[in-house]
Scaffold this active site. Structure first.
Site, mmCIF file in Angstrom:
data_model
loop_
_atom_site.group_PDB
_atom_site.id
_atom_site.type_symbol
_atom_site.label_atom_id
_atom_site.label_comp_id
_atom_site.label_asym_id
_atom_site.label_seq_id
_atom_site.Cartn_x
_atom_site.Cartn_y
_atom_site.Cartn_z
ATOM 1 N N ARG A 73 0.842 -1.214 0.000
ATOM 2 C CA ARG A 73 0.000 0.000 0.000
ATOM 3 C C ARG A 73 0.870 1.255 0.000
ATOM 4 N NH1 ARG A 73 -1.813 2.312 4.291
ATOM 5 N NH2 ARG A 73 -2.039 0.428 5.513
ATOM 6 N N TYR A 131 -15.985 14.212 -17.199
ATOM 7 C CA TYR A 131 -16.402 12.830 -17.050
ATOM 8 C C TYR A 131 -17.546 12.798 -16.022
ATOM 9 C CZ TYR A 131 -15.933 7.838 -16.145
ATOM 10 O OH TYR A 131 -16.157 6.511 -16.007
ATOM 11 N N ASP A 176 -7.182 16.974 -15.864
ATOM 12 C CA ASP A 176 -7.504 15.592 -16.252
ATOM 13 C C ASP A 176 -7.087 15.476 -17.718
ATOM 14 O OD1 ASP A 176 -8.691 13.266 -17.234
ATOM 15 O OD2 ASP A 176 -10.417 13.414 -15.902
ATOM 16 N N LYS A 181 -7.985 4.113 -19.893
ATOM 17 C CA LYS A 181 -8.235 4.556 -21.261
ATOM 18 C C LYS A 181 -6.964 4.404 -22.106
ATOM 19 C CE LYS A 181 -12.062 5.400 -19.206
ATOM 20 N NZ LYS A 181 -12.377 6.666 -18.567
HETATM 21 C C1 LIG Z 1 -12.870 7.203 -17.359
HETATM 22 C C2 LIG Z 1 -12.530 8.561 -16.939
HETATM 23 C C3 LIG Z 1 -12.369 8.883 -15.593
HETATM 24 C C4 LIG Z 1 -12.583 7.881 -14.479
HETATM 25 O O1 LIG Z 1 -11.669 6.838 -14.546
HETATM 26 P P1 LIG Z 1 -11.947 5.323 -14.071
HETATM 27 O O2 LIG Z 1 -10.688 4.650 -14.450
HETATM 28 O O3 LIG Z 1 -13.161 4.837 -14.787
HETATM 29 O O4 LIG Z 1 -12.176 5.354 -12.604
HETATM 30 C C5 LIG Z 1 -12.016 10.196 -15.272
HETATM 31 N N1 LIG Z 1 -11.852 11.123 -16.232
HETATM 32 C C6 LIG Z 1 -12.011 10.849 -17.542
HETATM 33 C C7 LIG Z 1 -11.817 11.919 -18.549
HETATM 34 C C8 LIG Z 1 -12.351 9.560 -17.934
HETATM 35 O O5 LIG Z 1 -12.516 9.291 -19.242
#
Ligand SMILES: *Cc1c(COP(=O)(O)O)cnc(C)c1O
Length: 396
Positions: free
Chosen positions: A60, A113, A185, A210
């Site tokens: 962790r 998101y 992000d 992604k």
């Molecule tokens: C998918 C996504 C998230 C969240 O991520 P997870 O891996 O599903 O928890 C946050 N921001 C964007 C732009 C995303 O496409």
């Protein structure tokens, strides 16, 4: 931390942070599937805890497989250091916990998101975090919401799913003047096409689910900071909240990231051509893709991104029913949420990824009912185009 400037992103994606297995020389970083690490003696154990000696204690807190991934992405994003998390959502929740408290206020892009917004509106609001969601593509909207207790500015660019861009340099300037931490992000662009830290941001995070992993077989997140101070603050929150990545998960992402630059390039090449094809199709009303001249921020895209990516959205002239028919009939792109994978995906945000946001807030953010989002993958362009052409021919 790492030497970055001299190497291309292709090379860094493959080699940064990576080392052969020290025991047998296996070319890949092994999966250190251990929760705990053995100390030679009591003195060493104590020294690891005080930080006098580098080395691992407990997964962790840190793990060599996870560290290899963190070092890799820190180089790709040109940051001080990075922290892998169990998901993109836990990357964001760790950041909110680290940067805000019950007396503070944050400003964020409205078209984010879907769950990122719901997390703050429904969960962090319970702990007293104040927020404003605004169209950050116009810097004046951010200025209007500034309060004495505003601590952080969260920007998603390109934004999900509208593909609106926010000027990262302008936000960095505003953040600096007002003592805010700027968090970007960067999931939609990937570290190959946009490096927010180089444009003045303090922190960047990704859903590695992604592009970075890219094979639709892992959920994960990663945070990269510009400074050691921010790194230490966020690491402390992450270790305490326990939203750590698992070594096995990290190893899969390490395998995925090696081909990141190649995948991003191929998918983008397809996306540019598909955006043009759709824009010229008589049944399509509009297409939003930063690489098209018709995108209102095409110049900003050229200025702050190294490419336009492989996400686009569009609306059919005859509205959502036609769009629904399209996503039901199309062959190659799977009808599924998520994005940035090697395979093409298509979905309807108003009823899927952004259904948890009220219609009023969706419409304010530009997420209309007719909007269809496509994540273009690495299939052959002709196959994707023929599939779209055939599907569109069957729709009125
Ligand atoms: C998918 C996504 C998230 C969240 O991520 P997870 O891996 O599903 O928890 C946050 N921001 C964007 C732009 C995303 O496409």
């Amino acid at each position: 931390m790492q030497e970055t400037k001299t190497k291309s992103k292709y090379t860094n994606a493959i080699h940064a942070g990576q080392h052969p297995d020290p025991v047998f020389g296996g070319i890949n970083v092994p999966i250190y599937q251990s929760s705990t690490f053995v100390f030679k003696d009591a003195k060493q154990g104590a020294a690891r805890f005080t930080g006098e000696e580098d080395g691992y204690i407990y997964t962790r807190i840190g793990n060599p497989t996870i560290k290899a991934l963190e070092d890799n992405v820190a180089v790709l994003e040109n940051g001080y250091g990075s922290l892998a998390t169990s998901s993109g959502m836990s990357a964001l929740s760790t950041l909110v916990m680290a940067l805000l408290d019950s007396n503070s206020h944050m400003i964020s892009t409205a078209a984010v998101y879907g769950s990122s917004r719901t997390l703050v509106e429904e969960l962090f609001s319970k702990f007293g975090v104040e927020y404003d969601y605004v169209d950050t593509s116009d810097i004046n909207n951010i200025k209007k919401c500034l309060k004495p207790n505003t601590k952080a500015l969260f920007v998603e660019t390109p934004a999900n799913p509208t593909m609106a861009l926010t000027d990262i340099r302008a936000c960095a300037q505003l953040a600096k003047e007002n003592g805010l931490t700027l968090v970007v992000d960067n999931t939609f662009a990937s570290p190959i096409l946009q490096n927010p830290l180089d444009l003045g941001a303090d922190i960047v995070y990704h859903s590695v689910t992604k592009f970075i992993n890219g094979h639709a077989d892992v959920v994960g997140g990663i945070i990269v900071t510009k400074t050691q101070d921010l790194f230490d603050q966020i690491k402390k929150t992450l270790v305490l909240s326990g939203a750590t990545m698992d070594p096995n998960q990290a190893w899969l992402v390490l395998r995925g990231v090696k081909s990141l630059a190649l995948r991003v390039e191929k998918a983008q090449d397809n996306a540019i051509k598909i955006a043009r094809f759709l824009e010229n199709h008589p049944k399509v009303a509009w297409v939003n893709y930063p690489g098209l001249k018709s995108h209102p921020q095409h110049d900003l895209a050229k200025n702050q991104m190294e490419g336009f990516g492989s996400l686009l959205c569009f609306g059919m002239k005859s509205g959502f029913e036609a769009g629904q028919k399209l996503i039901n009939t199309i062959n190659i792109p799977a009808l599924a949420v998520s994005l940035g994978g090697i395979e093409s995906l298509i979905q309807h945000p108003a009823s899927m990824t952004h259904a948890s946001i009220s219609r009023e807030n969706r419409e304010k953010a530009g997420i209309t009912d007719e909007l269809i989002r496509m994540s273009v993958g690495c299939e052959g362009f002709e196959d994707l185009k023929n599939d779209l052409e055939e599907t569109l021919s069957k729709i009125d």
